[in-house]
Design an enzyme around this catalytic site. Structure first.
Site, PDB file in Angstrom:
ATOM      1  N   LYS A 184      28.538  50.184  35.581  1.00 17.22           N
ATOM      2  CA  LYS A 184      29.955  50.495  35.830  1.00 17.22           C
ATOM      3  C   LYS A 184      30.455  51.544  34.833  1.00 17.22           C
ATOM      4  O   LYS A 184      31.039  52.556  35.196  1.00 17.22           O
ATOM      5  CB  LYS A 184      30.782  49.198  35.762  1.00 17.22           C
ATOM      6  CG  LYS A 184      32.241  49.340  35.392  1.00 17.22           C
ATOM      7  CD  LYS A 184      33.109  50.020  36.457  1.00 17.22           C
ATOM      8  CE  LYS A 184      34.582  49.912  36.130  1.00 17.22           C
ATOM      9  NZ  LYS A 184      35.449  50.976  36.424  1.00 17.22           N
ATOM     10  N   ASN A 242      31.260  55.964  35.541  1.00 14.25           N
ATOM     11  CA  ASN A 242      32.507  56.659  35.205  1.00 14.25           C
ATOM     12  C   ASN A 242      32.314  57.666  34.069  1.00 14.25           C
ATOM     13  O   ASN A 242      32.894  58.759  34.091  1.00 14.25           O
ATOM     14  CB  ASN A 242      33.608  55.642  34.865  1.00 14.25           C
ATOM     15  CG  ASN A 242      34.204  55.055  36.142  1.00 14.25           C
ATOM     16  OD1 ASN A 242      33.885  55.494  37.246  1.00 14.25           O
ATOM     17  ND2 ASN A 242      35.070  54.067  36.006  1.00 14.25           N
ATOM     18  N   CYS A 254      41.164  54.309  34.589  1.00 16.33           N
ATOM     19  CA  CYS A 254      39.734  54.000  34.398  1.00 16.33           C
ATOM     20  C   CYS A 254      38.970  55.061  33.614  1.00 16.33           C
ATOM     21  O   CYS A 254      38.323  54.742  32.612  1.00 16.33           O
ATOM     22  CB  CYS A 254      39.055  53.811  35.753  1.00 16.33           C
ATOM     23  SG  CYS A 254      39.482  52.258  36.528  1.00 16.33           S
TER      24      CYS A 254
HETATM   25  N1  NAD Z   1      43.289  50.216  39.138  1.00 15.10           N
HETATM   26  C1  NAD Z   1      42.120  50.816  39.260  1.00 15.10           C
HETATM   27  O1  NAD Z   1      42.025  51.990  39.670  1.00 15.10           O
HETATM   28  C2  NAD Z   1      40.846  50.077  38.920  1.00 15.10           C
HETATM   29  C3  NAD Z   1      39.622  50.577  39.369  1.00 15.10           C
HETATM   30  C4  NAD Z   1      38.429  49.918  39.030  1.00 15.10           C
HETATM   31  C5  NAD Z   1      38.492  48.790  38.206  1.00 15.10           C
HETATM   32  N2  NAD Z   1      39.707  48.333  37.769  1.00 15.10           N
HETATM   33  C6  NAD Z   1      39.713  47.149  36.905  1.00 15.10           C
HETATM   34  O2  NAD Z   1      40.299  46.061  37.605  1.00 15.10           O
HETATM   35  C7  NAD Z   1      41.013  45.222  36.705  1.00 15.10           C
HETATM   36  C8  NAD Z   1      42.436  45.065  37.203  1.00 15.10           C
HETATM   37  O3  NAD Z   1      43.050  46.356  37.179  1.00 15.10           O
HETATM   38  P1  NAD Z   1      44.438  46.639  37.916  1.00 15.10           P
HETATM   39  O4  NAD Z   1      44.640  48.100  37.792  1.00 15.10           O
HETATM   40  O5  NAD Z   1      44.467  46.001  39.268  1.00 15.10           O
HETATM   41  O6  NAD Z   1      45.439  45.841  36.932  1.00 15.10           O
HETATM   42  P2  NAD Z   1      46.967  45.506  37.198  1.00 15.10           P
HETATM   43  O7  NAD Z   1      47.574  45.381  35.849  1.00 15.10           O
HETATM   44  O8  NAD Z   1      47.536  46.464  38.184  1.00 15.10           O
HETATM   45  O9  NAD Z   1      46.923  44.071  37.896  1.00 15.10           O
HETATM   46  C9  NAD Z   1      46.578  42.873  37.262  1.00 15.10           C
HETATM   47  C10 NAD Z   1      47.323  41.725  37.941  1.00 15.10           C
HETATM   48  O10 NAD Z   1      46.854  40.502  37.388  1.00 15.10           O
HETATM   49  C11 NAD Z   1      47.967  39.640  37.240  1.00 15.10           C
HETATM   50  N3  NAD Z   1      47.635  38.569  36.266  1.00 15.10           N
HETATM   51  C12 NAD Z   1      47.606  38.622  34.909  1.00 15.10           C
HETATM   52  N4  NAD Z   1      47.268  37.418  34.400  1.00 15.10           N
HETATM   53  C13 NAD Z   1      47.040  36.604  35.457  1.00 15.10           C
HETATM   54  C14 NAD Z   1      46.675  35.235  35.577  1.00 15.10           C
HETATM   55  N5  NAD Z   1      46.452  34.476  34.510  1.00 15.10           N
HETATM   56  N6  NAD Z   1      46.546  34.732  36.811  1.00 15.10           N
HETATM   57  C15 NAD Z   1      46.768  35.491  37.908  1.00 15.10           C
HETATM   58  N7  NAD Z   1      47.147  36.796  37.851  1.00 15.10           N
HETATM   59  C16 NAD Z   1      47.275  37.324  36.642  1.00 15.10           C
HETATM   60  C17 NAD Z   1      49.090  40.553  36.805  1.00 15.10           C
HETATM   61  O11 NAD Z   1      50.373  39.980  37.026  1.00 15.10           O
HETATM   62  C18 NAD Z   1      48.830  41.770  37.709  1.00 15.10           C
HETATM   63  O12 NAD Z   1      49.515  41.673  38.947  1.00 15.10           O
HETATM   64  C19 NAD Z   1      40.890  45.906  35.318  1.00 15.10           C
HETATM   65  O13 NAD Z   1      39.830  45.333  34.609  1.00 15.10           O
HETATM   66  C20 NAD Z   1      40.564  47.330  35.675  1.00 15.10           C
HETATM   67  O14 NAD Z   1      39.848  47.979  34.652  1.00 15.10           O
HETATM   68  C21 NAD Z   1      40.873  48.938  38.118  1.00 15.10           C
END
Ligand code: NAD
Length: 454
Positions: free
Chosen positions: A221, A225, A278
């Site tokens: 992963k 990137n 990311c």
């Molecule tokens: N956004 C992207 O482009 C992307 C791409 C690849 C990987 N990721 C990875 O995915 C993961 C999430 O990223 P994201 O951008 O969706 O984050 P985000 O901050 O947009 O969303 C996270 C969500 O999790 C919720 N949350 C937090 N604690 C929680 C709990 N205890 N129980 C339930 N929900 C809870 C938050 O309220 C929020 O809605 C990260 O590790 C990120 O690196 C993101």
């Protein structure tokens, strides 16, 4: 997009964390026929999903959630979600830490609750960790919590996969349903088989699947990137070289580069630096990882340094072009088109740098004004329209290649008296017609070739 796959009907999945990545995953699973139970801690997110609305801005997500609301519910109980489903995706944030690694605090909190529910369950359950984690974290930190709290054995009583996504915001639904490949780190064959079958049911393009142990998947992963950002920084360096060579044009050179199958044509644009949630942090994390195991981090660090230099180079260019007391319009504040996300956005950074130098800056973006305002505050003026932004400026910089900006006409930028300067970072406008109407500078091209003064 194809819709319901009969093989998905009557299957139940849960998605924990309904943010920028989790809510599209939940929507895509429901779109294909899964019954999906989403979990989040934010009441506004839960309400949005239950009312058939997207909790985040992402093109097509509102419609997909609304069309599938009979199969998609949300709540705040992880226990309920685990008991209702037989596969759970964990998609909570893993914020970057000072040394470059990722915090597992939300993942660990979620895993404790997941494990408590697995303890109560009689049947087998598959946990899929989709959040980005550091190499070593799944085996070293996630497995122990799941086993100790559930009192059950990973790979026997329940399965665990580390399966991060390679989606880009703005095209998440398409990317999720049509990935180049699916990456699966697995605790055991059964866990990997079940997740592979989910991808085969849900993805429209029946992707290739790379299956391996946890550590290799975690490394893959970060490596994907970091390799892409290396390519972007190379391409931006090439663009800067072209700007300083009579007759050179980065698009022509990149097209030739892209024909070599060892290189390929993606991410070779040569424009501004990369941003978003990311690329920057995964590159820094790769460097931190290399350092932590005694390997030189210099390649990833150089990629990051080149990236950071791009905004300084543009700040200098604008400073040279702007007349005394003149105003610069920064067009594009989201880190890429079709999203409102401004994390590590080059447009926001440019506006910030110029305002710190005392320049008068106005900004415009079709979707990201609200998020940009949280970062830029009162330092810049916020234009109510593209026309407004252009008409009040002496220098215009297109920082994000939004479709709306590609529609700007030469008439809109021409004016009597002093010509405006138009810096087209992504070369989305025709240089020849625009160089009649203004001093057009396409990044990656030698502007003297277009008759633009230095
Ligand atoms: N956004 C992207 O482009 C992307 C791409 C690849 C990987 N990721 C990875 O995915 C993961 C999430 O990223 P994201 O951008 O969706 O984050 P985000 O901050 O947009 O969303 C996270 C969500 O999790 C919720 N949350 C937090 N604690 C929680 C709990 N205890 N129980 C339930 N929900 C809870 C938050 O309220 C929020 O809605 C990260 O590790 C990120 O690196 C993101």
């Amino acid at each position: 997009m194809n819709s319901i796959n009969p093989a998905c009907l009557n299957r139940v999945a849960s998605v924990i964390g309904l943010g920028k990545l989790g809510s599209p995953i939940a929507a895509c699973l429901a779109h294909k026929g899964y019954r999906v139970h989403g979990v989040d801690v934010a009441p506004a997110v839960i309400d949005a999903v239950n009312e058939g609305r997207a909790p985040v801005f992402e093109p097509g997500l509102d419609v997909m959630i609304n069309n599938n609301k009979s199969r998609l519910t949300a709540g705040n109980s992880i226990r309920e979600a685990i008991l209702l489903s037989d596969i759970s995706f964990i998609v909570v944030a893993t914020p970057s830490e000072e040394m470059g690694g990722f915090s597992l605090k939300y993942v660990k909190a979620v895993c404790e609750e997941v494990a408590q529910a697995i303890r109560e369950k009689s049947g087998w359950h598959l946990v899929v960790l989709a959040s980005t984690v550091m190499p070593g974290a799944t085996q070293g930190e996630v497995v122990p919590i799941l086993q100790e709290v559930s009192g059950k054995k990973c790979g026997v009583d329940f399965g665990l996969c580390y399966s991060p996504e390679f989606i880009a915001l703005g095209t998440v639904l398409h990317d999720y349903l049509n990935p180049d490949f699916a990456l699966i780190g697995e605790s055991d064959k059964k866990a990997g088989d079940v997740l592979e079958s989910v991808y085969m049911q849900v993805c429209d393009n029946k992707p290739r699947v790379a299956r391996m142990n946890f550590i290799n998947a975690e490394l893959a992963k970060l490596s994907v990137n970091t390799f892409v950002t290396t390519k972007i920084s190379f391409s931006n360096t090439l663009a800067r070289v072209c700007e300083n060579l009579h007759g050179a044009n980065v698009d022509v050179v990149s097209e030739a580069l892209g024909l070599d199958t060892r290189i390929g044509n993606k991410y070779l644009k040569g424009a501004v630096g990369y941003g978003g949630p990311c690329f920057p942090r995964d590159t820094i994390a790769f460097a931190a990882l290399a350092r932590s195991v005694g390997v030189s981090p210099e390649l990833a660090e150089a990629t990051d340094r080149v990236n950071q230099a791009q905004v300084s180079i543009l700040t200098e260019l604008v400073s040279r072009k702007i007349p005394k007391n003149g105003r610069v319009a920064v067009l594009g504040l989201s880190y890429k088109p079709n999203t409102n996300v401004t994390e590590e956005s080059q447009g926001v950074m440019l506006a910030q740098r110029l305002s710190e130098l005392g320049r008068k800056v106005s900004v415009f973006d079709p979707k990201a004004m609200e998020n940009a305002q949280k970062k830029l505050g009162g330092k810049v003026a916020y234009s109510s329209s593209l026309e407004d932004s252009i008409s009040s400026s002496d220098v215009i910089v297109i920082m994000t290649p939004w479709e709306q900006f590609a529609q700007i006409s030469p008439d809109a930028v021409s004016r009597e008296g002093n010509r405006r300067v138009l810096i087209d970072a992504w070369r989305i406008l025709d240089p020849h017609s625009f160089s009649k109407a203004c001093d057009y500078i396409g990044l990656g091209m030698n502007s003297r070739d277009l008759g633009c003064p230095d």
